[in-house]
Design a protein around this motif. Structure first.
Motif, PDB file in Angstrom:
ATOM      1  N   VAL A 137      18.853  26.395 -83.201  1.00  0.00           N
ATOM      2  CA  VAL A 137      19.973  26.221 -84.132  1.00  0.00           C
ATOM      3  C   VAL A 137      21.282  26.107 -83.351  1.00  0.00           C
ATOM      4  N   THR A 138      22.080  25.129 -83.729  1.00  0.00           N
ATOM      5  CA  THR A 138      23.429  25.002 -83.196  1.00  0.00           C
ATOM      6  C   THR A 138      24.387  25.509 -84.267  1.00  0.00           C
ATOM      7  N   LEU A 139      25.032  26.617 -83.969  1.00  0.00           N
ATOM      8  CA  LEU A 139      25.936  27.207 -84.956  1.00  0.00           C
ATOM      9  C   LEU A 139      27.226  26.404 -85.063  1.00  0.00           C
ATOM     10  N   PRO A 140      27.713  26.206 -86.275  1.00  0.00           N
ATOM     11  CA  PRO A 140      29.008  25.531 -86.424  1.00  0.00           C
ATOM     12  C   PRO A 140      30.126  26.430 -85.915  1.00  0.00           C
ATOM     13  N   THR A 141      31.214  25.804 -85.535  1.00  0.00           N
ATOM     14  CA  THR A 141      32.336  26.568 -84.983  1.00  0.00           C
ATOM     15  C   THR A 141      33.617  26.275 -85.752  1.00  0.00           C
ATOM     16  N   TYR A 142      34.457  27.260 -85.769  1.00  0.00           N
ATOM     17  CA  TYR A 142      35.813  27.122 -86.290  1.00  0.00           C
ATOM     18  C   TYR A 142      36.748  26.981 -85.098  1.00  0.00           C
ATOM     19  N   LYS A 143      37.734  26.107 -85.220  1.00  0.00           N
ATOM     20  CA  LYS A 143      38.731  25.934 -84.155  1.00  0.00           C
ATOM     21  C   LYS A 143      40.035  26.553 -84.639  1.00  0.00           C
ATOM     22  N   VAL A 144      40.618  27.365 -83.766  1.00  0.00           N
ATOM     23  CA  VAL A 144      41.860  28.054 -84.098  1.00  0.00           C
ATOM     24  C   VAL A 144      43.024  27.142 -83.736  1.00  0.00           C
ATOM     25  N   GLY A 162      47.528  29.610 -86.008  1.00  0.00           N
ATOM     26  CA  GLY A 162      46.606  30.741 -86.180  1.00  0.00           C
ATOM     27  C   GLY A 162      45.538  30.511 -87.228  1.00  0.00           C
ATOM     28  N   ALA A 163      45.626  29.376 -87.937  1.00  0.00           N
ATOM     29  CA  ALA A 163      44.624  29.074 -88.968  1.00  0.00           C
ATOM     30  C   ALA A 163      43.378  28.492 -88.309  1.00  0.00           C
ATOM     31  N   ALA A 164      42.244  28.816 -88.866  1.00  0.00           N
ATOM     32  CA  ALA A 164      40.981  28.303 -88.335  1.00  0.00           C
ATOM     33  C   ALA A 164      40.462  27.210 -89.260  1.00  0.00           C
ATOM     34  N   SER A 165      39.895  26.167 -88.663  1.00  0.00           N
ATOM     35  CA  SER A 165      39.360  25.070 -89.472  1.00  0.00           C
ATOM     36  C   SER A 165      37.984  24.673 -88.954  1.00  0.00           C
ATOM     37  N   ILE A 166      37.230  24.060 -89.835  1.00  0.00           N
ATOM     38  CA  ILE A 166      35.883  23.603 -89.497  1.00  0.00           C
ATOM     39  C   ILE A 166      35.746  22.172 -89.991  1.00  0.00           C
ATOM     40  N   THR A 167      34.952  21.380 -89.304  1.00  0.00           N
ATOM     41  CA  THR A 167      34.754  19.985 -89.700  1.00  0.00           C
ATOM     42  C   THR A 167      33.692  19.913 -90.793  1.00  0.00           C
ATOM     43  N   GLU A 168      33.587  18.748 -91.410  1.00  0.00           N
ATOM     44  CA  GLU A 168      32.540  18.546 -92.420  1.00  0.00           C
ATOM     45  C   GLU A 168      31.159  18.633 -91.781  1.00  0.00           C
ATOM     46  N   THR A 169      31.031  18.123 -90.575  1.00  0.00           N
ATOM     47  CA  THR A 169      29.758  18.226 -89.858  1.00  0.00           C
ATOM     48  C   THR A 169      29.411  19.691 -89.633  1.00  0.00           C
ATOM     49  N   GLU A 213      36.024  39.762 -86.736  1.00  0.00           N
ATOM     50  CA  GLU A 213      36.657  40.332 -85.546  1.00  0.00           C
ATOM     51  C   GLU A 213      36.879  39.268 -84.482  1.00  0.00           C
ATOM     52  N   ARG A 214      35.901  38.401 -84.292  1.00  0.00           N
ATOM     53  CA  ARG A 214      36.031  37.370 -83.259  1.00  0.00           C
ATOM     54  C   ARG A 214      37.113  36.359 -83.610  1.00  0.00           C
ATOM     55  N   ILE A 215      37.197  35.982 -84.870  1.00  0.00           N
ATOM     56  CA  ILE A 215      38.215  34.990 -85.278  1.00  0.00           C
ATOM     57  C   ILE A 215      39.615  35.616 -85.236  1.00  0.00           C
ATOM     58  N   ALA A 216      39.721  36.911 -85.547  1.00  0.00           N
ATOM     59  CA  ALA A 216      41.027  37.585 -85.519  1.00  0.00           C
ATOM     60  C   ALA A 216      41.571  37.696 -84.095  1.00  0.00           C
ATOM     61  N   GLU A 270      44.844  30.377 -79.650  1.00  0.00           N
ATOM     62  CA  GLU A 270      45.018  28.974 -80.030  1.00  0.00           C
ATOM     63  C   GLU A 270      44.095  28.075 -79.199  1.00  0.00           C
ATOM     64  N   GLY A 271      43.389  27.174 -79.882  1.00  0.00           N
ATOM     65  CA  GLY A 271      42.515  26.217 -79.222  1.00  0.00           C
ATOM     66  C   GLY A 271      41.093  26.713 -79.009  1.00  0.00           C
ATOM     67  N   GLU A 272      40.840  27.990 -79.195  1.00  0.00           N
ATOM     68  CA  GLU A 272      39.489  28.532 -79.023  1.00  0.00           C
ATOM     69  C   GLU A 272      38.593  28.088 -80.181  1.00  0.00           C
ATOM     70  N   VAL A 273      37.312  27.953 -79.852  1.00  0.00           N
ATOM     71  CA  VAL A 273      36.321  27.684 -80.891  1.00  0.00           C
ATOM     72  C   VAL A 273      35.459  28.936 -81.055  1.00  0.00           C
ATOM     73  N   VAL A 274      35.243  29.310 -82.299  1.00  0.00           N
ATOM     74  CA  VAL A 274      34.512  30.547 -82.602  1.00  0.00           C
ATOM     75  C   VAL A 274      33.313  30.185 -83.470  1.00  0.00           C
ATOM     76  N   PRO A 275      32.091  30.439 -82.973  1.00  0.00           N
ATOM     77  CA  PRO A 275      30.920  30.150 -83.801  1.00  0.00           C
ATOM     78  C   PRO A 275      30.793  31.155 -84.947  1.00  0.00           C
ATOM     79  N   VAL A 276      30.226  30.688 -86.045  1.00  0.00           N
ATOM     80  CA  VAL A 276      29.996  31.572 -87.190  1.00  0.00           C
ATOM     81  C   VAL A 276      28.884  32.559 -86.849  1.00  0.00           C
ATOM     82  N   ASP A 277      28.724  33.556 -87.681  1.00  0.00           N
ATOM     83  CA  ASP A 277      27.643  34.522 -87.492  1.00  0.00           C
ATOM     84  C   ASP A 277      26.298  33.828 -87.599  1.00  0.00           C
ATOM     85  N   PHE A 278      25.331  34.308 -86.817  1.00  0.00           N
ATOM     86  CA  PHE A 278      23.955  33.817 -86.939  1.00  0.00           C
ATOM     87  C   PHE A 278      23.328  34.589 -88.078  1.00  0.00           C
TER      88      PHE A 278
END
Length: 184
Positions: free
Chosen positions: A38-45, A49-56, A123-126, A130-138
């Motif tokens: 599984v490739t976990l989707p990531t949010y980009k900060v 400070g807002a995090a966003s995710i792509t449609e993919t 905790e990880r997203i908080a 800036e610019g970091e990508v944070v994967p969602v929980d598995f």
């Protein structure tokens, strides 16, 4: 209780324990496979400070559940075949043991997969910069995927039961309608 009944009961108990333990072990072994595929989707900060995710990325959330279900089909089929081989003469008890084994296998896979991580997304997203990508929980997002494991376990038992019933049928091999055969 005579000696023959006692021996049969012990054989049934041994077979039951073996099928359930095999399911638990298979579930534990399936978890790292699930995690690795599984490739976990990531949010980009962003800079604000807002995090966003792509449609993919949003569609990848469901890939976790789909891969869990696919692995469940394979593991469930193995448990069903094992149950059929060891417990086909045990009747309903064999089906119950196969179902319990399958459900435990699915839950162990789920639990071990979540333990492998990552977790604590909040905790990880908080703490992300800036610019970091944070994967969602598995995690598994729906409990319905557990039922796929159970269904896959029952398929070999159902097929085996149908084949055995067909072989024992006195009319096996005839092609005449049932109504006509019953008149003879």
């Amino acid at each position: 209780m005579n000696e023959t009944t006692r021996i049969r009961s012990l054989a049934t108990l041994r077979s039951s324990i073996f099928v359930v333990c095999s399911g638990v072990v298979l579930g534990g072994l399936a978890a790292p496979i699930w995690h690795a595929t599984v490739t976990l989707p990531t949010y980009k900060v962003g800079s604000d400070g807002a995090a966003s995710i792509t449609e993919t990325g949003l569609t990848q959330v469901f890939a976790t559940d789909a891969m869990y279900s696919l692995i469940g089909v394979i593991v469930g089929f193995i448990i069903g075949c094992l149950s059929w081989v060891l417990m086909r003469r045990r009747g309903v008890w064999g089906v119950v043991v196969a179902g319990v084994s399958s459900c435990l296998s699915a839950l162990v896979c789920w639990w071990v997969g979540v333990l492998i991580g990552p977790d604590s997304f909040a905790e990880r997203i908080a703490s992300a910069k800036e610019g970091e990508v944070v994967p969602v929980d598995f995690a598994l997002h729906t409990w319905v995927s557990v039922l796929v494991w159970l269904l896959a376990t029952m398929i070999p038992i159902l097929i085996g039961s149908l084949v055995m019933a067909w072989r024992r049928s006195p009319r096996a091999g005839r092609s005449e309608p049932a109504a006509k055969a019953s008149l003879e």
